[in-house]
Scaffold this motif. Structure first.
Motif, PDB file in Angstrom:
ATOM      1  N   SER A 137     -17.388 -11.779 -42.423  1.00 20.04           N
ATOM      2  CA  SER A 137     -17.709 -10.354 -42.540  1.00 20.04           C
ATOM      3  C   SER A 137     -17.423  -9.633 -41.227  1.00 20.04           C
ATOM      4  CB  SER A 137     -19.179 -10.169 -42.936  1.00 20.04           C
ATOM      5  OG  SER A 137     -19.448 -10.752 -44.192  1.00 20.04           O
ATOM      6  N   GLY A 138     -17.791 -10.270 -40.107  1.00 23.14           N
ATOM      7  CA  GLY A 138     -17.535  -9.658 -38.810  1.00 23.14           C
ATOM      8  C   GLY A 138     -16.059  -9.491 -38.523  1.00 23.14           C
ATOM      9  N   PHE A 139     -15.274 -10.502 -38.885  1.00 24.78           N
ATOM     10  CA  PHE A 139     -13.831 -10.408 -38.682  1.00 24.78           C
ATOM     11  C   PHE A 139     -13.240  -9.246 -39.483  1.00 24.78           C
ATOM     12  CE2 PHE A 139      -9.534 -11.496 -40.136  1.00 24.78           C
ATOM     13  CZ  PHE A 139      -8.871 -11.601 -38.916  1.00 24.78           C
ATOM     14  N   ILE A 140     -13.677  -9.127 -40.741  1.00 20.19           N
ATOM     15  CA  ILE A 140     -13.137  -8.062 -41.601  1.00 20.19           C
ATOM     16  C   ILE A 140     -13.567  -6.693 -41.111  1.00 20.19           C
ATOM     17  CG2 ILE A 140     -13.271  -7.082 -43.933  1.00 20.19           C
ATOM     18  CD1 ILE A 140     -13.527  -9.993 -44.950  1.00 20.19           C
ATOM     19  N   GLN A 141     -14.840  -6.565 -40.715  1.00 19.42           N
ATOM     20  CA  GLN A 141     -15.378  -5.263 -40.325  1.00 19.42           C
ATOM     21  C   GLN A 141     -14.924  -4.814 -38.935  1.00 19.42           C
ATOM     22  OE1 GLN A 141     -16.437  -3.825 -43.279  1.00 19.42           O
ATOM     23  NE2 GLN A 141     -18.191  -3.057 -42.137  1.00 19.42           N
ATOM     24  N   LEU A 142     -14.882  -5.751 -38.008  1.00 24.24           N
ATOM     25  CA  LEU A 142     -14.681  -5.360 -36.610  1.00 24.24           C
ATOM     26  C   LEU A 142     -13.265  -5.589 -36.092  1.00 24.24           C
ATOM     27  CD1 LEU A 142     -18.028  -6.794 -35.192  1.00 24.24           C
ATOM     28  CD2 LEU A 142     -17.579  -4.495 -36.065  1.00 24.24           C
ATOM     29  N   TRP A 143     -12.496  -6.438 -36.754  1.00 23.00           N
ATOM     30  CA  TRP A 143     -11.181  -6.781 -36.233  1.00 23.00           C
ATOM     31  C   TRP A 143     -10.029  -6.269 -37.085  1.00 23.00           C
ATOM     32  CZ3 TRP A 143     -10.738  -8.504 -31.414  1.00 23.00           C
ATOM     33  CH2 TRP A 143     -11.869  -9.070 -30.806  1.00 23.00           C
ATOM     34  N   LEU A 144     -10.252  -6.220 -38.394  1.00 20.66           N
ATOM     35  CA  LEU A 144      -9.169  -5.704 -39.235  1.00 20.66           C
ATOM     36  C   LEU A 144      -9.116  -4.188 -39.129  1.00 20.66           C
ATOM     37  CD1 LEU A 144      -9.352  -7.767 -42.565  1.00 20.66           C
ATOM     38  CD2 LEU A 144      -7.756  -8.021 -40.663  1.00 20.66           C
ATOM     39  N   PRO A 145      -7.947  -3.603 -39.083  1.00 24.29           N
ATOM     40  CA  PRO A 145      -7.839  -2.135 -39.026  1.00 24.29           C
ATOM     41  C   PRO A 145      -8.247  -1.520 -40.354  1.00 24.29           C
ATOM     42  CG  PRO A 145      -5.668  -3.128 -39.289  1.00 24.29           C
ATOM     43  CD  PRO A 145      -6.616  -4.260 -39.054  1.00 24.29           C
ATOM     44  N   ASP A 146      -8.729  -0.270 -40.292  1.00 21.16           N
ATOM     45  CA  ASP A 146      -9.093   0.444 -41.510  1.00 21.16           C
ATOM     46  C   ASP A 146      -7.876   0.556 -42.422  1.00 21.16           C
ATOM     47  OD1 ASP A 146     -11.584   0.743 -40.471  1.00 21.16           O
ATOM     48  OD2 ASP A 146     -11.279   2.789 -39.744  1.00 21.16           O
ATOM     49  N   GLY A 147      -8.106   0.313 -43.706  1.00 23.41           N
ATOM     50  CA  GLY A 147      -7.000   0.404 -44.648  1.00 23.41           C
ATOM     51  C   GLY A 147      -7.227  -0.488 -45.837  1.00 23.41           C
ATOM     52  N   LEU A 148      -6.158  -0.724 -46.575  1.00 28.01           N
ATOM     53  CA  LEU A 148      -6.246  -1.480 -47.817  1.00 28.01           C
ATOM     54  C   LEU A 148      -6.703  -2.913 -47.577  1.00 28.01           C
ATOM     55  CD1 LEU A 148      -5.777  -1.651 -50.866  1.00 28.01           C
ATOM     56  CD2 LEU A 148      -3.393  -2.246 -50.395  1.00 28.01           C
ATOM     57  N   LEU A 149      -6.182  -3.554 -46.545  1.00 25.83           N
ATOM     58  CA  LEU A 149      -6.535  -4.947 -46.280  1.00 25.83           C
ATOM     59  C   LEU A 149      -8.026  -5.097 -45.987  1.00 25.83           C
ATOM     60  CD1 LEU A 149      -5.385  -7.778 -46.027  1.00 25.83           C
ATOM     61  CD2 LEU A 149      -5.001  -7.350 -43.585  1.00 25.83           C
ATOM     62  N   GLN A 150      -8.584  -4.170 -45.236  1.00 24.63           N
ATOM     63  CA  GLN A 150     -10.012  -4.233 -44.944  1.00 24.63           C
ATOM     64  C   GLN A 150     -10.838  -4.001 -46.207  1.00 24.63           C
ATOM     65  OE1 GLN A 150     -12.311  -1.090 -42.837  1.00 24.63           O
ATOM     66  NE2 GLN A 150     -12.505  -2.626 -41.187  1.00 24.63           N
ATOM     67  N   LYS A 151     -10.400  -3.092 -47.060  1.00 23.78           N
ATOM     68  CA  LYS A 151     -11.133  -2.844 -48.310  1.00 23.78           C
ATOM     69  C   LYS A 151     -11.118  -4.065 -49.216  1.00 23.78           C
ATOM     70  CE  LYS A 151     -10.439   2.168 -48.375  1.00 23.78           C
ATOM     71  NZ  LYS A 151      -9.828   3.315 -49.113  1.00 23.78           N
ATOM     72  N   ILE A 152      -9.973  -4.737 -49.259  1.00 20.49           N
ATOM     73  CA  ILE A 152      -9.901  -5.967 -50.065  1.00 20.49           C
ATOM     74  C   ILE A 152     -10.847  -7.025 -49.498  1.00 20.49           C
ATOM     75  CG2 ILE A 152      -8.393  -7.867 -50.755  1.00 20.49           C
ATOM     76  CD1 ILE A 152      -6.085  -5.879 -50.820  1.00 20.49           C
ATOM     77  N   GLY A 153     -10.856  -7.138 -48.177  1.00 19.71           N
ATOM     78  CA  GLY A 153     -11.752  -8.107 -47.554  1.00 19.71           C
ATOM     79  C   GLY A 153     -13.216  -7.793 -47.807  1.00 19.71           C
ATOM     80  N   LEU A 154     -13.598  -6.541 -47.717  1.00 21.65           N
ATOM     81  CA  LEU A 154     -14.988  -6.147 -47.985  1.00 21.65           C
ATOM     82  C   LEU A 154     -15.367  -6.413 -49.435  1.00 21.65           C
ATOM     83  CD1 LEU A 154     -15.367  -2.806 -45.980  1.00 21.65           C
ATOM     84  CD2 LEU A 154     -16.506  -4.992 -45.544  1.00 21.65           C
ATOM     85  N   THR A 155     -14.435  -6.137 -50.343  1.00 16.98           N
ATOM     86  CA  THR A 155     -14.691  -6.415 -51.761  1.00 16.98           C
ATOM     87  C   THR A 155     -14.927  -7.903 -51.987  1.00 16.98           C
ATOM     88  OG1 THR A 155     -13.298  -4.536 -52.404  1.00 16.98           O
ATOM     89  CG2 THR A 155     -13.781  -6.188 -54.089  1.00 16.98           C
ATOM     90  N   ALA A 156     -14.136  -8.737 -51.317  1.00 11.82           N
ATOM     91  CA  ALA A 156     -14.302 -10.185 -51.441  1.00 11.82           C
ATOM     92  C   ALA A 156     -15.657 -10.633 -50.899  1.00 11.82           C
ATOM     93  CB  ALA A 156     -13.166 -10.902 -50.707  1.00 11.82           C
ATOM     94  N   MET A 157     -16.082 -10.064 -49.764  1.00 11.85           N
ATOM     95  CA  MET A 157     -17.371 -10.441 -49.191  1.00 11.85           C
ATOM     96  C   MET A 157     -18.520  -9.977 -50.067  1.00 11.85           C
ATOM     97  SD  MET A 157     -16.184 -12.098 -46.766  1.00 11.85           S
ATOM     98  CE  MET A 157     -17.759 -12.664 -46.133  1.00 11.85           C
ATOM     99  N   ALA A 158     -18.374  -8.791 -50.656  1.00 12.17           N
ATOM    100  CA  ALA A 158     -19.406  -8.288 -51.564  1.00 12.17           C
ATOM    101  C   ALA A 158     -19.513  -9.188 -52.794  1.00 12.17           C
ATOM    102  CB  ALA A 158     -19.096  -6.853 -51.973  1.00 12.17           C
ATOM    103  N   ALA A 159     -18.350  -9.623 -53.308  1.00 15.01           N
ATOM    104  CA  ALA A 159     -18.354 -10.529 -54.465  1.00 15.01           C
ATOM    105  C   ALA A 159     -18.996 -11.865 -54.100  1.00 15.01           C
ATOM    106  CB  ALA A 159     -16.927 -10.746 -54.950  1.00 15.01           C
ATOM    107  N   TRP A 160     -18.703 -12.349 -52.889  1.00 15.23           N
ATOM    108  CA  TRP A 160     -19.310 -13.593 -52.415  1.00 15.23           C
ATOM    109  C   TRP A 160     -20.829 -13.441 -52.361  1.00 15.23           C
ATOM    110  CZ3 TRP A 160     -17.743 -16.259 -47.112  1.00 15.23           C
ATOM    111  CH2 TRP A 160     -18.466 -17.449 -46.979  1.00 15.23           C
ATOM    112  N   LEU A 161     -21.300 -12.335 -51.826  1.00 16.29           N
ATOM    113  CA  LEU A 161     -22.741 -12.095 -51.699  1.00 16.29           C
ATOM    114  C   LEU A 161     -23.406 -12.031 -53.070  1.00 16.29           C
ATOM    115  CD1 LEU A 161     -25.169 -11.379 -49.867  1.00 16.29           C
ATOM    116  CD2 LEU A 161     -24.518  -8.971 -50.127  1.00 16.29           C
TER     117      LEU A 161
END
Length: 379
Positions: free
Chosen positions: A119-143
């Motif tokens: 989650s930290g890598f996706i939130q703090l290291w990935l730039p804002d955009g589609l890739l970050q949204k996909i990563g957040l969606t994956a983490m939300a699904a995991w949770l």
């Protein structure tokens, strides 16, 4: 965002969370060894509540939501993941004292660390955009999947306990743990809702905070009430769990002998029913098995095969039929008197079971039957 509403909601929730967490950690329980498991469960829940209170305090005093939204979302996701495990462990251990093991703790803590790192890598290291949204969606699904998995384990433990109580006790012991089932489903809805609200615009965040107030008040009150019945539930779990040696039919018993044994048991059971021994309050299948000189697991299976009912439901049916005879033959008896004579622990329990069987209250059933018989008598 409505800043005053946001701050007021935090100011309401935070003191409650601190009080509940401190109470669960430090409040005393009866000085009996049997309450050790209850105390352990409550302390785990206290840690979870204080962890959530710390999350609220950071939002209120630091204003992390306004300083760095990504950091706020990361903190929320990590907190929820850990609290999911703490909540489920606290509740499941009430039904299974061997649930918390070192291996299980290592597994869940490792999963929490990995979840937080990703989650930290996706939130703090990935730039804002589609890739970050996909990563957040994956983490939300995991949770969400993790929370549902834990909830499923708790529900299965609850159902096993209910089956055990229904198969071994004439009284409705399962009523004392029904709050666990209610809270579990509520927790699933609340947990998923909180996860969704984390990603909503700032003006809706106060909903996430206010929704926690009734949720945790219910949890606090449920733990307090359960303290009154915990000893009875725990003793039922200890005393009535069948041993490894108990089986439905011994392997070395020929089929013919098993059939004759069943016929003999049926005769003894009919004699026991005729003696109205089922009216004894607090009756357990162990007591009945000892009286009939048989195996309690075999007896439970026999009752299910012949009557299609659990031990508790079968005893309740016998008691309701006895109560119906008293309602007609003894009009001078009150409903309270009849509930006592029929073996029920309370009038409210008797009324509830009677309604389940007859779809009306005992008083109404008596009036209906009495009115129906009067014309025929006059005729």
């Amino acid at each position: 965002m409505n800043l005053p509403l946001y701050e007021h909601s935090l100011s309401i929730a935070l003191p409650l969370m601190l009080f509940f967490g401190a109470y669960f950690l430090f409040a005393r329980t009866p000085d009996k060894a049997i309450f050790a498991n209850y105390l352990r469960s409550r302390r785990i829940m206290g840690v979870a509540l204080l962890l959530l209170a710390a999350n609220y305090a950071v939002h209120l005093f630091v204003g992390i939501r306004f300083r760095d939204t990504n950091a706020a979302i990361l903190m929320n996701l990590s907190t929820y993941f850990l609290c999911y495990w703490l909540f489920s462990s606290a509740l499941t251990t009430l039904l299974d004292r061997f649930y918390i093991t070192r291996r299980r703790m290592v597994f869940h803590l490792t999963a929490w660390v990995l979840f937080s790192l990703f989650s930290g890598f996706i939130q703090l290291w990935l730039p804002d955009g589609l890739l970050q949204k996909i990563g957040l969606t994956a983490m939300a699904a995991w949770l969400v999947c993790y929370g549902l998995w834990l909830a499923r384990r708790l529900v299965l433990a609850y159902r096993r306990a209910v089956r055990l109580f229904d198969d071994t006790h004439s009284d409705d012991i399962a009523a004392y743990i029904r709050w666990l089932s209610i809270f579990t489903y509520w927790a699933v809805i609340f947990g998923v809702g909180c996860g969704v609200l984390t990603f909503l615009p700032d003006r809706y965040i106060f909903l996430w905070i206010l929704s926690s107030v009734p949720f945790y008040i219910y949890l606090y009150c449920s733990y307090l009430n359960y303290l009154l019945f915990y000893e009875q539930v725990e003793r039922a779990l200890e005393d009535e769990m069948p041993s490894c040696e108990e089986g439905f039919i011994p392997d070395d018993e020929p089929a013919g002998d098993a059939a004759r044994s069943g016929l003999d048991l049926g005769a003894r059971l009919e004699a026991w029913v005729a003696s109205e021994s089922y009216l004894s309050p607090g009756l357990t299948i162990k007591e009945l098995a000892d009286e009939l000189h048989t195996n309690r697991t075999y007896l439970s299976g026999y009752i299910k095969s012949i009557h299609g009912l659990s031990f508790r439901d079968w005893i309740a049916k016998l008691r309701i039929e006895y109560a119906k005879r008293l309602l007609l033959r003894s009009p001078e008896l009150t409903i309270h008197d009849i509930s006592e004579k029929s073996g029920f622990l309370s009038q409210s329990h008797f009324t509830r079971i009677f309604k389940e069987h007859e779809e009306c209250s005992p008083a109404r059933w008596r009036r209906t039957r009495t009115d129906a018989e009067q014309p025929s008598e006059q005729h």
